[in-house]
Design an enzyme around this catalytic site. Sequence first.
Site, short mmCIF file in Angstrom:
data_model
loop_
_atom_site.label_atom_id
_atom_site.label_comp_id
_atom_site.label_asym_id
_atom_site.label_seq_id
_atom_site.Cartn_x
_atom_site.Cartn_y
_atom_site.Cartn_z
N GLU A 1 35.88 -55.57 -33.56
CA GLU A 1 36.85 -55.68 -34.66
C GLU A 1 37.24 -54.29 -35.14
O GLU A 1 36.63 -53.29 -34.78
CB GLU A 1 36.26 -56.54 -35.78
CG GLU A 1 35.97 -57.95 -35.29
CD GLU A 1 35.51 -58.91 -36.36
OE1 GLU A 1 35.19 -58.47 -37.49
OE2 GLU A 1 35.47 -60.12 -36.07
N GLU B 1 36.15 -62.13 -24.59
CA GLU B 1 36.65 -62.52 -23.27
C GLU B 1 37.60 -61.48 -22.68
O GLU B 1 37.55 -61.17 -21.49
CB GLU B 1 37.40 -63.86 -23.34
CG GLU B 1 36.54 -65.03 -23.79
CD GLU B 1 36.55 -65.26 -25.30
OE1 GLU B 1 36.52 -64.28 -26.06
OE2 GLU B 1 36.58 -66.44 -25.69
#
Length: 129
Positions: A44, A55
């Site tokens: 993040e 992913e």
Amino acid sequence: MSVSKLVAAARRARRHAHAAYSNFKVGAALEAADGTIITGCNVENATYGLTICAERVAMFKALSDGHRKFRRVAVVADTDAPTPPCGACRQILWEFGGDLEVILANLRREKGRHRLKDLLPLPFDARLL
Ligand code: THU
């Protein structure tokens, strides 16, 4: 390569997640056609919008290492409900991985198996350009 080894790799990768804003840590493990496992975690960012999911980190790492064919991906979060890939990740996984098997799990058990074509019906991809 067993599914349980792939899930274990995703669980280990999850420990590296940088989820300072959502506190929602995700790990992913991608199995390449030659059996190599490439992992990723979500990272993040203070702008929020530049966050990248586990992913896509796994897929971009794999591509930059030269892998071009893939079999499966495992996605792990610490929740009772399974964590399926978001829409952006489905697109990227489809474009570079095709109809992958998607294995969802939490820290204790497997929560489901899907084909990517079922998670992304009527995809837009290079065949349509
Ligand atoms: N996230 C993933 O990494 N993969 C998913 O499949 C779902 C969501 C991340 C993005 C963000 O850092 C956090 O989980 C909450 O959405």
